[in-house]
Structures are given as C-alpha cells and as structure tokens.
Write a protein that holds these residues in place. Sequence first.
Motif, PDB file in Angstrom:
ATOM      1  N   THR A 171       0.944  -1.264  -0.153  1.00 28.64           N
ATOM      2  CA  THR A 171      -0.127  -0.002  -0.022  1.00 28.64           C
ATOM      3  C   THR A 171       0.819   1.243   0.074  1.00 28.64           C
ATOM      4  O   THR A 171       1.857   1.249   0.685  1.00 28.64           O
ATOM      5  CB  THR A 171      -0.920  -0.041   1.236  1.00 28.64           C
ATOM      6  OG1 THR A 171      -1.843  -1.226   1.121  1.00 28.64           O
ATOM      7  CG2 THR A 171      -1.868   1.181   1.313  1.00 28.64           C
ATOM      8  N   THR A 173       0.422   5.750  -0.233  1.00 22.74           N
ATOM      9  CA  THR A 173      -0.318   6.981  -0.231  1.00 22.74           C
ATOM     10  C   THR A 173       0.268   8.214  -0.833  1.00 22.74           C
ATOM     11  O   THR A 173       1.455   8.523  -0.383  1.00 22.74           O
ATOM     12  CB  THR A 173      -0.653   7.126   1.407  1.00 22.74           C
ATOM     13  OG1 THR A 173      -1.567   6.085   1.680  1.00 22.74           O
ATOM     14  CG2 THR A 173      -1.612   8.433   1.601  1.00 22.74           C
ATOM     15  N   ILE A 207      -3.653  -2.260  -9.761  1.00 24.33           N
ATOM     16  CA  ILE A 207      -3.638  -1.053  -8.931  1.00 24.33           C
ATOM     17  C   ILE A 207      -5.160  -0.963  -8.427  1.00 24.33           C
ATOM     18  O   ILE A 207      -6.137  -0.992  -9.247  1.00 24.33           O
ATOM     19  CB  ILE A 207      -3.413   0.112  -9.915  1.00 24.33           C
ATOM     20  CG1 ILE A 207      -1.931   0.203 -10.302  1.00 24.33           C
ATOM     21  CG2 ILE A 207      -3.507   1.452  -8.652  1.00 24.33           C
ATOM     22  CD1 ILE A 207      -1.494   1.493 -10.986  1.00 24.33           C
ATOM     23  N   ASP A 208      -5.286  -1.165  -7.204  1.00 27.11           N
ATOM     24  CA  ASP A 208      -6.494  -1.100  -6.340  1.00 27.11           C
ATOM     25  C   ASP A 208      -7.411  -2.425  -7.038  1.00 27.11           C
ATOM     26  O   ASP A 208      -8.709  -2.123  -7.420  1.00 27.11           O
ATOM     27  CB  ASP A 208      -7.362   0.249  -6.566  1.00 27.11           C
ATOM     28  CG  ASP A 208      -6.424   1.254  -5.983  1.00 27.11           C
ATOM     29  OD1 ASP A 208      -5.911   0.868  -5.041  1.00 27.11           O
ATOM     30  OD2 ASP A 208      -6.396   2.292  -6.287  1.00 27.11           O
ATOM     31  N   GLN A 212      -3.651  -2.973 -14.672  1.00 25.85           N
ATOM     32  CA  GLN A 212      -3.161  -1.901 -14.926  1.00 25.85           C
ATOM     33  C   GLN A 212      -2.214  -2.063 -16.160  1.00 25.85           C
ATOM     34  O   GLN A 212      -2.278  -1.620 -17.555  1.00 25.85           O
ATOM     35  CB  GLN A 212      -2.235  -1.023 -14.005  1.00 25.85           C
ATOM     36  CG  GLN A 212      -1.782   0.172 -14.685  1.00 25.85           C
ATOM     37  CD  GLN A 212      -2.583   1.338 -14.636  1.00 25.85           C
ATOM     38  OE1 GLN A 212      -3.633   1.116 -14.138  1.00 25.85           O
ATOM     39  NE2 GLN A 212      -2.206   2.533 -15.256  1.00 25.85           N
ATOM     40  N   LEU A 234      -0.930   8.448 -10.967  1.00 28.95           N
ATOM     41  CA  LEU A 234      -1.621   7.745 -10.049  1.00 28.95           C
ATOM     42  C   LEU A 234      -2.236   9.080  -9.180  1.00 28.95           C
ATOM     43  O   LEU A 234      -1.414   9.929  -8.819  1.00 28.95           O
ATOM     44  CB  LEU A 234      -0.589   6.912  -8.934  1.00 28.95           C
ATOM     45  CG  LEU A 234      -0.984   5.859  -8.240  1.00 28.95           C
ATOM     46  CD1 LEU A 234      -1.828   4.832  -8.969  1.00 28.95           C
ATOM     47  CD2 LEU A 234       0.139   5.300  -7.528  1.00 28.95           C
ATOM     48  N   THR A 238      -4.812   6.879  -1.194  1.00 32.46           N
ATOM     49  CA  THR A 238      -4.186   5.566  -0.744  1.00 32.46           C
ATOM     50  C   THR A 238      -4.469   4.339  -1.924  1.00 32.46           C
ATOM     51  O   THR A 238      -5.609   4.284  -2.389  1.00 32.46           O
ATOM     52  CB  THR A 238      -4.719   4.976   0.499  1.00 32.46           C
ATOM     53  OG1 THR A 238      -4.457   6.030   1.706  1.00 32.46           O
ATOM     54  CG2 THR A 238      -3.971   3.738   0.899  1.00 32.46           C
ATOM     55  N   HIS A 239      -3.429   3.521  -2.304  1.00 33.25           N
ATOM     56  CA  HIS A 239      -3.641   2.561  -3.608  1.00 33.25           C
ATOM     57  C   HIS A 239      -2.962   1.351  -3.128  1.00 33.25           C
ATOM     58  O   HIS A 239      -1.711   1.198  -2.301  1.00 33.25           O
ATOM     59  CB  HIS A 239      -3.080   3.092  -4.608  1.00 33.25           C
ATOM     60  CG  HIS A 239      -3.668   4.567  -5.172  1.00 33.25           C
ATOM     61  ND1 HIS A 239      -4.955   4.365  -5.996  1.00 33.25           N
ATOM     62  CD2 HIS A 239      -3.127   5.652  -5.151  1.00 33.25           C
ATOM     63  CE1 HIS A 239      -5.227   5.559  -6.167  1.00 33.25           C
ATOM     64  NE2 HIS A 239      -4.145   6.196  -5.648  1.00 33.25           N
TER      65      HIS A 239
END
Length: 279
Positions: A171, A173, A207-208, A212, A234, A238-239
């Motif tokens: 993760t 941010t 991504i999330d 991607q 991006l 938060t990812h």
Amino acid sequence: MGYPIGKAPAADGTGTEPEDVQQWLWSLYRSNVPSIARGGVVEGTSAMAYDVAPAVLIIPAGDSKRLIVPTDRVTVPTAAAPSSGSRTDFIYAGSDGAVKVGTSLPANNALLDKRTVPAGITATTATTSTLGDRRFAPLVGASMGRLISWEESVGHGYHLPAAQTTVMNKTITLEEDRLIDWRFFQTLALEDTADGVWSSVKWDLLIDGAVQRSWEMKVENIAETKYFNMNSALTAGTHVITLRRAVKRDSKNTILYYKGASGNWPGTNFSAVDIGAIA
C-alpha cells in the motif's frame, strides 16, 4: 505581509512577520494536508510503548500558509492490549510537536504510523504496521523517491510454481496526483538445458484490484535478466499495488529462479519510483 524575507527590518519596524514565513514555507512544499517532510519512523519496544524517531512535519496553517514542526525522539506509551480481537493504534503529531497515540487520527495532525494491536500481547514488537497510510510532503519539483521495493524472497535454484500467484501486495499513499515509474527485472532459466526448449512467465500489475498492465517474458535454457518498464499517473490517495505471476506457456521444462550464488545474479525484483507531480 509582502516585505522580503531575509531583508533587514526598515527603520519604522516593517519586517518579516510570522505570516510571511508561513507563506514562504507553503511555496516550498507541495502539501495540502498534514504530512511528513522527513523522519518519524515508529518502532515497537519490549513494553506497551512505541519508539518514535525525530521528525519534521508540514502542517497547514490556513490559505497558502504552512508550519514546519520538528518533533523529538520520544517513547510514547499505549494502552494494554485488548483481551480479545484487536485494535488499531494511531501514532501522530500536530502543530504542537507532541507525539501521541490514539484510536483515531484527529484533524490537522500528521499520521506517523498505524498499528494493529493483537489481543494479549505485552510488547509492541508484536504489532503490525501499516506504513502505506503515511503522507509525505516533497519539495516543489522534487521526487518522492522509491515508493515500493520488492524482491523475490526464495533462494537460488527455486522451482517456479505454474499456478497464478500473488507475489506482492503493498500500500502507498500520495498527497497529490503523481507520475510513477514502474520498474521490473526478471532472472530465470530452464532446468532443461536441451536446445530449442522454452517456457514463458506472465506478470500482471494491479492497482486497487484492477489490472493496469500485463507482460509476458520468454524463459530459455540460459539464465537471462529481462527488464520491463512503464510510467503512469496515479491519483492522490491510498492505493493497493499488487504484482501477480503465472507460468503462461510451459513445454514441460521446470523454470528455475536465479539469485545470488557464485554468479551474483540480480534476482527478480520490482520497484515504483516517483517521477514528480502532475501539474
């Protein structure tokens, strides 16, 4: 306001006011929320307390104004662990420079760490950190540096499983929209050394939860390091960044992982590097 910072005060007393300095600091740091300029690393201790390294924080002080807040190295206590379940400790600091622990993050405070406290523990070394929620304030025009670093943890000569496997889940941010450079290296070879045999490995960058990019790399009977690179925007927030691997094509030849050994192979690794802000 408006008098040059660093210029000697005029005879009538005109000079630098606190608001001038606050606006000057705002011009230096790209940060719209409480953030970390540097430091503030939190470590567990042998008691129910956290050791927090010195930090410099950037705290908003109104429209186009910022404060730079230094904090000292401190050990801050936390409550006893719950008897069942778990709780989340928020370690944070604000404009007063005091480092505190709570069950939530108060407004206008910078988060230094967020830790899961399991039931029954007696030392914070047994807590789990979620560092991805830390927000950093880079200087205007500066890179935030390497955001993610991962390397295959298995040893030299490991037999790669054919099934699709999630090898990394981390993760990060971001305080604002940023351009990220994604860098990947693979070092593999076939166990079968006969001529003409080959396999391939497919990688997915998610991504999330959404794919991607995907790429496939051929693996032959000579150990080889191959490289994949791309950059993409991006958004702020938060990812969750996930790297997934699968043996895509296999002519019944076992794929071996190369790392270290006498040849000092570079291994298989992935990183995400911040290039800069998206204006």
